[in-house]
Design an enzyme around this catalytic site. Structure first.
Site, PDB file in Angstrom:
ATOM      1  N   HIS A  57       3.448   6.492  -6.946  1.00 36.31           N
ATOM      2  CA  HIS A  57       2.649   7.620  -7.433  1.00 36.31           C
ATOM      3  C   HIS A  57       3.486   8.902  -7.375  1.00 36.31           C
ATOM      4  O   HIS A  57       3.403   9.763  -8.253  1.00 36.31           O
ATOM      5  CB  HIS A  57       1.389   7.758  -6.573  1.00 36.31           C
ATOM      6  CG  HIS A  57       0.293   8.540  -7.209  1.00 36.31           C
ATOM      7  ND1 HIS A  57      -0.822   8.927  -6.526  1.00 36.31           N
ATOM      8  CD2 HIS A  57       0.135   9.034  -8.462  1.00 36.31           C
ATOM      9  CE1 HIS A  57      -1.622   9.613  -7.333  1.00 36.31           C
ATOM     10  NE2 HIS A  57      -1.057   9.684  -8.513  1.00 36.31           N
ATOM     11  N   HIS A  83       0.842  -1.200   0.000  1.00 34.76           N
ATOM     12  CA  HIS A  83       0.000   0.000   0.000  1.00 34.76           C
ATOM     13  C   HIS A  83       0.882   1.256   0.000  1.00 34.76           C
ATOM     14  O   HIS A  83       0.727   2.138  -0.854  1.00 34.76           O
ATOM     15  CB  HIS A  83      -0.917  -0.016   1.231  1.00 34.76           C
ATOM     16  CG  HIS A  83      -1.764   1.210   1.361  1.00 34.76           C
ATOM     17  ND1 HIS A  83      -3.094   1.229   1.011  1.00 34.76           N
ATOM     18  CD2 HIS A  83      -1.475   2.475   1.762  1.00 34.76           C
ATOM     19  CE1 HIS A  83      -3.582   2.445   1.201  1.00 34.76           C
ATOM     20  NE2 HIS A  83      -2.606   3.219   1.662  1.00 34.76           N
ATOM     21  N   GLU A  84       1.799   1.306   0.941  1.00 35.03           N
ATOM     22  CA  GLU A  84       2.647   2.497   1.031  1.00 35.03           C
ATOM     23  C   GLU A  84       3.528   2.627  -0.205  1.00 35.03           C
ATOM     24  O   GLU A  84       3.802   3.731  -0.670  1.00 35.03           O
ATOM     25  CB  GLU A  84       3.494   2.470   2.307  1.00 35.03           C
ATOM     26  CG  GLU A  84       2.680   2.465   3.599  1.00 35.03           C
ATOM     27  CD  GLU A  84       1.646   3.571   3.693  1.00 35.03           C
ATOM     28  OE1 GLU A  84       1.797   4.606   3.010  1.00 35.03           O
ATOM     29  OE2 GLU A  84       0.652   3.390   4.429  1.00 35.03           O
ATOM     30  N   HIS A 123       1.908   4.533  -2.852  1.00 31.22           N
ATOM     31  CA  HIS A 123       2.065   5.986  -2.708  1.00 31.22           C
ATOM     32  C   HIS A 123       3.448   6.431  -3.212  1.00 31.22           C
ATOM     33  O   HIS A 123       3.593   7.462  -3.863  1.00 31.22           O
ATOM     34  CB  HIS A 123       1.927   6.407  -1.241  1.00 31.22           C
ATOM     35  CG  HIS A 123       0.526   6.392  -0.712  1.00 31.22           C
ATOM     36  ND1 HIS A 123      -0.516   7.020  -1.353  1.00 31.22           N
ATOM     37  CD2 HIS A 123      -0.006   5.843   0.409  1.00 31.22           C
ATOM     38  CE1 HIS A 123      -1.634   6.849  -0.636  1.00 31.22           C
ATOM     39  NE2 HIS A 123      -1.349   6.139   0.428  1.00 31.22           N
TER      40      HIS A 123
HETATM   41 ZN    ZN Z   1      -2.615   5.330   1.957  1.00 30.37          ZN
END
Ligand code: ZN
Length: 680
Positions: A481, A474-475, A478
């Site tokens: 992105h 998940h991290e 980021h």
């Molecule tokens: Zn998040």
């Protein structure tokens, strides 16, 4: 439950944050590597002053145009370029200050960073309330038809920022708006500080820790009497809730954990909510939720409510069924009648762990040997490299703590260094307690500016369980992105997308943690041989993932509905509202718990936007469908990089998704997921 994950939050207006210490040196062919500046408290204070002075000079220049109004497209572009340079100066100070206020080992640096951020916030608000600079952008909007779509959206985004900061309000209200924003910055800092700097340890007698894994107990701190001293770091709290057999001990730990922000944080939250309501009223909005949602994909609080109702309709029955199963298990374990058995909040993790172990043969702690932390990191770098045509090259160098690692991000096609990342993965005193990414530096192709993202987590050093592996993914979503962002303007880099889309790339990437093809690559990164999951074990992990969807989304629904209620039209005491709403859920409210005092999202950028986690997930799972289960397919990966990750907010989120999918977005995959029926 996974630790919360926050992306960096910024003053609601000025495009995001961050800086570069060593600016790209023009000398030579090879530009100098941008890094995060390492400064002591005194140097940071001086650095902050110098950057704010530079920003002030740029603002003054913006106030004095060569000509009164733009008459051609080139004038509008020159204005946007000057704005971009100003944003870079601000990010150069705000980025490191936000990072260091949360992770600097030296408390003086953390304090200095907080002071600096308040000054940055003041300057930013002053800038966005500056009528002369605003007038130039208003005039430039007349050139909209002569510029391309990126410039056009940027002109609109910037004027929206000015208007949201109150530039159009009468002077008295404008001054009030400025005071409110400054106070909100201070409240948010104090709230986070109370959580971060709470070093309280709870003492548990040896009989209270029965059931916990040996490796957990052997690492735990003990006092002279042999009692275990445990704090609020995730690696200490989460396994206790899953494995400690003593329900009273789990209850005591849970209550303490929800109170770790102290009652002071409830006061801070209450004041923030009141100020936000006043702020919305200055703009003629009926609620802060309305003020916020109008800039997001949802557009109105009513659209959010409809979405939440749809989720409720889908998860209510499943949540009840799952809780019934846990109740039957508890009755069995305690050898008591079902009618006399009640599942309590502090039983949830424990019973789910027991059930998953019995039914799917999944022991979370036992999974750590399959995912050693020092293998999982190079593995995710490798997987991301295949998918997106990039390579991560470790580059030794100084950082703010010996645990921190830095990597260059190289584009394998052009061989150019396109970004840098820092990984700061393990708990320590004074460091923020959850997992999050700080985008310390954003992209601007116009300025030759490459991004830097910093992944902050609090992992177990030995190995990850399957839920922590999902958190890492998940991290890392980021991180990608951030570092694959290739926008013209800094103000449109990566996480400047709508707040109810910002989690989508991360949520999509979580699926890479449960995929045969990706996980089969893990063992090649084990320093000493580590076992490989069999097909059967992987199926069991997937089945275990599916169980508890109703409970998980039921909880997410409560968080989102609470946030919308708190920021809705009627006012009330935050703890009382929470207690009433939680009491209406199947498990009810536990007297003595004060959850809102540690609900950090509500003091950061997720106020009236927590629903965005589920809203984003609709898009995340829809985008995932484009991979057709082939999660190492570089063709789709490159397409995703091109149409979504690289574009930041140059387009509206729904257009990013439509361009990638080649069709309109669809919510089918999300509703299958929350019903526990999505094919994995
Ligand atoms: Zn998040």
């Amino acid at each position: 439950m996974k630790p919360v994950s926050l992306i960096r939050t910024v003053v609601p207006t000025v495009a995001a944050a961050i800086w570069s210490l060593t600016a790209l040196a023009a000398a030579g062919r090879e530009a100098a590597r941008p890094t995060v500046p390492l400064l002591n408290a005194l140097q940071l204070a001086q650095y902050c002053d110098a950057k704010l002075q530079q920003a002030q000079q740029r603002i003054q220049a913006l106030e004095r145009p060569e000509s009164a109004a733009p008459t051609k497209a080139a004038d509008a572009k020159a204005l946007l370029s000057a704005w971009n340079q100003l944003q870079i100066v601000l990010e150069d100070v705000q980025g490191p200050a936000e990072l260091f206020s949360n992770v600097a080992p030296d408390p003086q640096v953390r304090t200095t960073a907080e002071t600096c951020l308040l000054a940055v916030g003041q300057l930013s608000t002053g800038l966005l309330q500056n009528p002369a600079v605003y007038a130039r952008f208003k005039a430039a909007r007349a050139m909209e038809k002569s510029v391309d779509s990126v410039d056009k959206k940027m002109l609109r985004d910037v004027t929206n920022s000015f208007e949201d900061a109150g530039v159009g309000l009468p002077p008295i209200q404008r001054a009030r708006m400025k005071a409110i924003l400054a106070r909100l910055d201070g409240l948010s800092q104090e709230f986070a500080r109370n959580l971060r700097d709470n070093h309280q340890k709870l003492s548990f007698m040896p009989e209270e820790v029965k059931g916990l894994p040996e490796d957990y107990l052997s690492r735990a701190e003990r006092d002279d009497q042999g009692n275990y001293l445990l704090g609020f770091d995730y690696p200490e709290f989460a396994p206790f809730m899953e494995y400690a057999e003593n329900g009273e001990a789990r209850k005591r730990y849970l209550i303490a954990d929800t109170n770790r922000g102290t009652s002071r944080n409830l006061d801070l939250l209450s004041e923030a909510v009141t100020l936000r309501r006043e702020m919305a009223a200055l703009f003629g909005q009926t609620s802060y939720a309305q003020f916020v949602t109008r800039r997001n994909m949802a557009a109105t609080p009513q659209a959010v409510q409809r979405f939440l109702e749809e989720v409720r309709a889908k998860v209510a029955a499943l949540e009840k069924d799952e809780l019934d199963e846990l109740r039957a298990l508890k009755a069995d374990l305690n050898k008591q009648a079902l009618a006399e058995t009640k599942v309590e909040s502090w039983d949830l993790s424990y019973l789910q762990q027991k059930l998953k172990r019995a039914r799917f043969h999944i022991d979370q702690n036992g999974l750590r040997k399959y995912f050693p932390t020092d293998a999982a990191i190079p593995w995710i770098l490798h997987v991301s490299g295949i998918l997106y045509g990039i390579e991560f090259r470790a580059a030794p160098g100084p950082s703010w703590h010996a645990d921190v690692r830095y990597y260059d991000v190289i584009d394998t096609h052009s061989h150019a260094r396109i970004a840098g990342i820092y990984l700061d993965l393990f708990p320590r005193e004074g460091k923020v307690g959850h997992a999050a990414v700080w985008e310390v530096r954003g992209s601007s192709s116009l300025a030759g500016r490459t991004p830097i993202s910093v992944l902050i987590a609090n992992f177990n050093r030995q190995g990850l369980d399957s839920e922590e592996l999902e958190t890492l993914l998940h991290e890392f979503g980021h991180v990608l992105h951030g570092v694959l962002s290739n926008t013209r303007y800094l103000g449109q880099a990566n996480s400047s997308v709508e707040r109810d889309f910002v989690e989508a790339p991360s949520q999509m990437y979580e699926n890479w943690a449960r995929n045969r093809e990706t996980l089969s690559l893990m063992s090649r990164f084990c320093l000493s041989a580590c076992p490989t999951l069999s097909d059967q074990q992987l199926e069991q992990i997937k089945s275990a993932h599916e169980f508890g969807r109703g409970i998980l989304y039921g909880r997410q629904l409560l968080y989102a509905a609470y946030d919308m209620k708190l920021h809705g039209q009627t006012s009330g005491d935050p703890l009382q509202i929470w207690a009433e709403m939680e009491d209406a859920t199947p498990l009810g409210h536990v007297p003595g718990t004060e959850f809102p005092g540690q609900f950090g999202h509500l003091m950061g950028g997720y106020a009236a936007a927590y629903y965005g986690y589920m809203w984003s997930e609709v898009l995340a799972l829809d985008m995932l469908s484009r991979f057709h289960g082939k999660l190492l397919n570089p063709v789709v990966g490159q397409r995703y990089r091109k149409y979504v990750l690289s574009r930041g907010s140059e387009l509206r989120a729904k257009d990013l998704v439509r361009n990638f999918l080649g069709r309109e977005p669809d919510s089918t995959a999300f509703f299958e997921e929350i019903s526990g029926r999505r094919p994995q």
